[in-house]
Scaffold this active site. Sequence first.
Site, mmCIF file in Angstrom:
data_model
loop_
_atom_site.group_PDB
_atom_site.id
_atom_site.type_symbol
_atom_site.label_atom_id
_atom_site.label_comp_id
_atom_site.label_asym_id
_atom_site.label_seq_id
_atom_site.Cartn_x
_atom_site.Cartn_y
_atom_site.Cartn_z
ATOM 1 N N GLY A 135 7.359 2.435 -19.151
ATOM 2 C CA GLY A 135 7.165 1.567 -20.477
ATOM 3 C C GLY A 135 8.193 0.411 -20.570
ATOM 4 N N PHE A 202 9.189 6.529 -28.321
ATOM 5 C CA PHE A 202 8.155 7.530 -27.793
ATOM 6 C C PHE A 202 6.829 6.929 -27.493
ATOM 7 C CE2 PHE A 202 4.873 10.405 -29.170
ATOM 8 C CZ PHE A 202 4.950 11.485 -28.319
ATOM 9 N N THR A 206 7.816 6.367 -21.009
ATOM 10 C CA THR A 206 6.726 7.270 -20.189
ATOM 11 C C THR A 206 7.831 8.635 -19.765
ATOM 12 O OG1 THR A 206 7.437 6.334 -18.081
ATOM 13 C CG2 THR A 206 5.351 5.276 -19.211
ATOM 14 N N GLY A 217 15.116 13.314 -27.078
ATOM 15 C CA GLY A 217 14.230 12.846 -28.211
ATOM 16 C C GLY A 217 14.836 13.365 -29.386
ATOM 17 N N GLY A 265 15.633 5.076 -10.707
ATOM 18 C CA GLY A 265 14.873 4.422 -9.818
ATOM 19 C C GLY A 265 15.744 4.289 -8.414
ATOM 20 N N THR A 266 16.855 4.712 -8.205
ATOM 21 C CA THR A 266 17.688 4.359 -7.391
ATOM 22 C C THR A 266 17.473 5.320 -5.837
ATOM 23 O OG1 THR A 266 19.519 5.706 -8.182
ATOM 24 C CG2 THR A 266 19.683 3.527 -8.709
ATOM 25 N N ILE A 270 9.655 9.127 -8.766
ATOM 26 C CA ILE A 270 9.205 10.380 -9.499
ATOM 27 C C ILE A 270 7.751 10.294 -9.808
ATOM 28 C CG2 ILE A 270 9.837 12.271 -10.959
ATOM 29 C CD1 ILE A 270 12.591 10.739 -11.575
ATOM 30 N N TYR A 460 25.462 7.402 -32.689
ATOM 31 C CA TYR A 460 24.698 6.133 -32.230
ATOM 32 C C TYR A 460 24.819 5.180 -33.504
ATOM 33 C CZ TYR A 460 20.156 4.132 -31.230
ATOM 34 O OH TYR A 460 19.219 3.308 -30.608
HETATM 35 C C1 LIG Z 1 13.721 0.851 -29.612
HETATM 36 C C2 LIG Z 1 14.241 1.868 -28.506
HETATM 37 C C3 LIG Z 1 14.671 3.183 -29.006
HETATM 38 C C4 LIG Z 1 14.865 4.018 -28.020
HETATM 39 N N1 LIG Z 1 15.182 5.320 -28.338
HETATM 40 C C5 LIG Z 1 15.562 6.069 -27.325
HETATM 41 C C6 LIG Z 1 15.724 7.536 -27.725
HETATM 42 O O1 LIG Z 1 15.585 8.061 -28.967
HETATM 43 N N2 LIG Z 1 16.123 8.488 -26.849
HETATM 44 C C7 LIG Z 1 15.911 8.055 -25.523
HETATM 45 O O2 LIG Z 1 16.549 8.685 -24.645
HETATM 46 N N3 LIG Z 1 15.823 6.932 -25.045
HETATM 47 C C8 LIG Z 1 15.704 5.950 -26.003
HETATM 48 N N4 LIG Z 1 15.387 4.551 -25.715
HETATM 49 C C9 LIG Z 1 15.759 4.081 -24.149
HETATM 50 C C10 LIG Z 1 14.408 4.053 -23.361
HETATM 51 O O3 LIG Z 1 13.071 4.292 -24.090
HETATM 52 C C11 LIG Z 1 14.585 5.406 -22.545
HETATM 53 O O4 LIG Z 1 15.367 5.296 -21.557
HETATM 54 C C12 LIG Z 1 13.123 5.836 -21.848
HETATM 55 O O5 LIG Z 1 13.167 6.809 -21.302
HETATM 56 C C13 LIG Z 1 12.801 4.671 -20.821
HETATM 57 O O6 LIG Z 1 11.228 5.280 -20.529
HETATM 58 P P1 LIG Z 1 10.212 3.972 -19.887
HETATM 59 O O7 LIG Z 1 8.968 4.752 -19.642
HETATM 60 O O8 LIG Z 1 10.034 2.884 -20.735
HETATM 61 O O9 LIG Z 1 11.258 3.637 -18.799
HETATM 62 P P2 LIG Z 1 11.397 2.418 -18.187
HETATM 63 O O10 LIG Z 1 12.212 1.511 -18.978
HETATM 64 O O11 LIG Z 1 10.214 1.650 -17.364
HETATM 65 O O12 LIG Z 1 12.440 2.573 -16.884
HETATM 66 C C14 LIG Z 1 13.628 3.297 -17.149
HETATM 67 C C15 LIG Z 1 14.458 3.397 -15.911
HETATM 68 O O13 LIG Z 1 13.714 4.570 -15.282
HETATM 69 C C16 LIG Z 1 13.208 4.098 -13.897
HETATM 70 N N5 LIG Z 1 11.887 4.711 -13.722
HETATM 71 C C17 LIG Z 1 11.050 4.685 -14.647
HETATM 72 N N6 LIG Z 1 10.043 5.342 -14.155
HETATM 73 C C18 LIG Z 1 10.092 6.054 -13.090
HETATM 74 C C19 LIG Z 1 9.854 7.020 -12.034
HETATM 75 N N7 LIG Z 1 8.671 7.439 -12.282
HETATM 76 N N8 LIG Z 1 10.649 7.391 -11.021
HETATM 77 C C20 LIG Z 1 11.776 6.891 -10.763
HETATM 78 N N9 LIG Z 1 12.279 5.998 -11.667
HETATM 79 C C21 LIG Z 1 11.536 5.432 -12.770
HETATM 80 C C22 LIG Z 1 13.361 2.672 -13.916
HETATM 81 O O14 LIG Z 1 13.607 1.982 -12.692
HETATM 82 C C23 LIG Z 1 14.509 2.381 -14.881
HETATM 83 O O15 LIG Z 1 15.708 2.348 -14.088
HETATM 84 C C24 LIG Z 1 14.784 3.500 -26.812
HETATM 85 C C25 LIG Z 1 14.441 2.213 -26.278
HETATM 86 C C26 LIG Z 1 14.225 1.487 -27.261
HETATM 87 C C27 LIG Z 1 13.791 0.019 -26.834
#
Ligand SMILES: Cc1cc2nc3c(=O)[nH]c(=O)nc-3n(C[C@H](O)[C@H](O)[C@H](O)COP(=O)(O)OP(=O)(O)OC[C@H]3O[C@@H](n4cnc5c(N)ncnc54)[C@H](O)[C@@H]3O)c2cc1C
Length: 543
Positions: A135, A202, A206, A217, A265-266, A270, A460
């Site tokens: 995402g 959420f 993803t 969460g 992602g390093t 997944i 936080y």
């Molecule tokens: C407003 C806001 C609120 C947030 N609140 C929270 C919260 O409450 N709790 C929380 O844990 N986080 C929170 N986050 C941080 C973020 O949403 C999390 O880290 C989330 O898990 C990232 O998911 P994503 O799908 O967006 O991953 P991405 O941002 O697309 O990727 C995150 C990292 O994971 C790697 N990655 C993604 N998918 C894969 C895959 N399939 N295989 C290998 N590597 C992969 C990417 O290379 C990158 O390094 C928040 C962010 C924002 C902007």
Amino acid sequence: MKTYRDIFKWGDKRETIIDKGTITIIKEKFGYSDNDINQKHLYGEKEVILENKCCLGADIIEKFINIVGSDNLDTTDYARASHTYGKYYADLLKLRIGIVPTPPDAVIYPRSEDDIVKILEICNQHKIAVTPLGGQSSVTRGVETPLGGVSLDLTKHLNKVLEVNEINSTVTVQTGIYGPVLEEYLNNYGNKYSCGHFPQSFEYSTVGGWVAAKGAGQASTGYGKIEHMVLSMRVITPHGIIDTKTYPASAQGWDLQQLFFGSEGTLGVITQVTMKVRKYRPKQTKYASFIFKDFEAAVNAMRNVMQNGVGLPHLFRISDTEETEVAFKTKEFDGTFADKFLNTLGYKPGSRCLMFVAVEGSTSYTKQVISAVKKIAKKNGGFSIGSSPTKKWLEQRYSSAYLRDPLMDLGIMTDTLETAVMWDNLIPLWKAVRDYLKKREKTVVMVHISHVYENGANLYFTFLSPMKKGDELNEYAEYHRGIIETIQANKGSLSHHHGVGRTLAPWIEKELGTESIKIMQAIKDHLDPNGIMNPGNTLGLKP
Ligand SMILES: Cc1cc2nc3c(=O)[nH]c(=O)nc-3n(C[C@H](O)[C@H](O)[C@H](O)COP(=O)(O)OP(=O)(O)OC[C@H]3O[C@@H](n4cnc5c(N)ncnc54)[C@H](O)[C@@H]3O)c2cc1C
């Protein structure tokens, strides 16, 4: 015309409205006039045109197209720019200013695991960087592409539920699935389930990102972090495929699956995980809310609940004094009859703190836990204010994050940082970081605890302050560095759930120690010998 604004707007793209209560705070705390409220600062309305075009040769592009088809490879400026950043405050500033020096050369949307295997083979052979992403809600510069290469976007095709096993209480999914899609599927499946993982992001994150960034969460106190929920996974690395087996627990030597939680992602992509599901029973969930005279009393009550074997709340949250004050102002509670009543009982603005509790499970369990929490809260001076504040908070639990863009439009810096800390260091750390943040003139600092353990909790920090116009990026970098150094100096972890990415990488060696970094590098070198997976200092790894 596609603009930078189309990229950075988070959440509901139409969201631009700042509520009346927040406007009052902006005027009071930052001295904004009506005129200031109508300004458009770094609005990002320029068309996306990148200076750096795709550097991959036509032969390589053709190879990729032969794998995924031309519909699943995009080298347009807009696609490349929109896959360059996540949601870190400085990412948003860069997009607003129009700074995109190192976009990926191409965005690829693999249709299957087989596509990923083939793409990694080509990238490995030609030493092309690969950044897997979901995402793009990373707040640690985790999806940036400093060495260009390809961004593998899993959200377009690899987004399905593969199996629900009601006997084992598990679900197997492809990792590009977004939270709401998974949750809706589970809520409507068979005996009705829930995934139990609700980060504030959420709606736009993803399962793959949850695992790769090791997230937590809002129900983590009851259900645990993502690493406590996932039983097995498949990872495609440049060296080969790793498929872990699904067991409730095991003692088979080192648990190598743990390597991939927080791997960012390093190490590989997944592609599939099997995770626990929970019974979905919203009608049995019980809620309570309390007000405490001060933060210390609320923290003591929270710790006592966690250490006295009375059962676990799922949502367990305290807002510190300033966060409580802001919440009351934005909800226009100040000056109401209820506000005056609380005042007479000694719950005064400037020291009082809110606590929210929700317990899930069978009717008898939820009743028992809520009643125990009430007793402990009372013993610590907490006053019960009913279930509706917690319910109201839950109704808007994702949307407050969408305020960031309209606030930045007004030239207001807004960012967050989080840490984990043992109970005996929690209050000193809270004070030290608040003091540091408050050294900046006109800064609102709101702190909450939302992930709670027997032995400690997370803190936080959310901070808002007028930007220093003209030097937004540099002055923020300086301020941000000071926050992390203050957290480290006061025994807080570098991260509790956001991960490390590139933002926190400069501090990771100090946090983990040189030997640990060497071990991480050795594992990386084995699984990714050419260093193609999310390269460029993610997690402090070379190159
Ligand atoms: C407003 C806001 C609120 C947030 N609140 C929270 C919260 O409450 N709790 C929380 O844990 N986080 C929170 N986050 C941080 C973020 O949403 C999390 O880290 C989330 O898990 C990232 O998911 P994503 O799908 O967006 O991953 P991405 O941002 O697309 O990727 C995150 C990292 O994971 C790697 N990655 C993604 N998918 C894969 C895959 N399939 N295989 C290998 N590597 C992969 C990417 O290379 C990158 O390094 C928040 C962010 C924002 C902007």
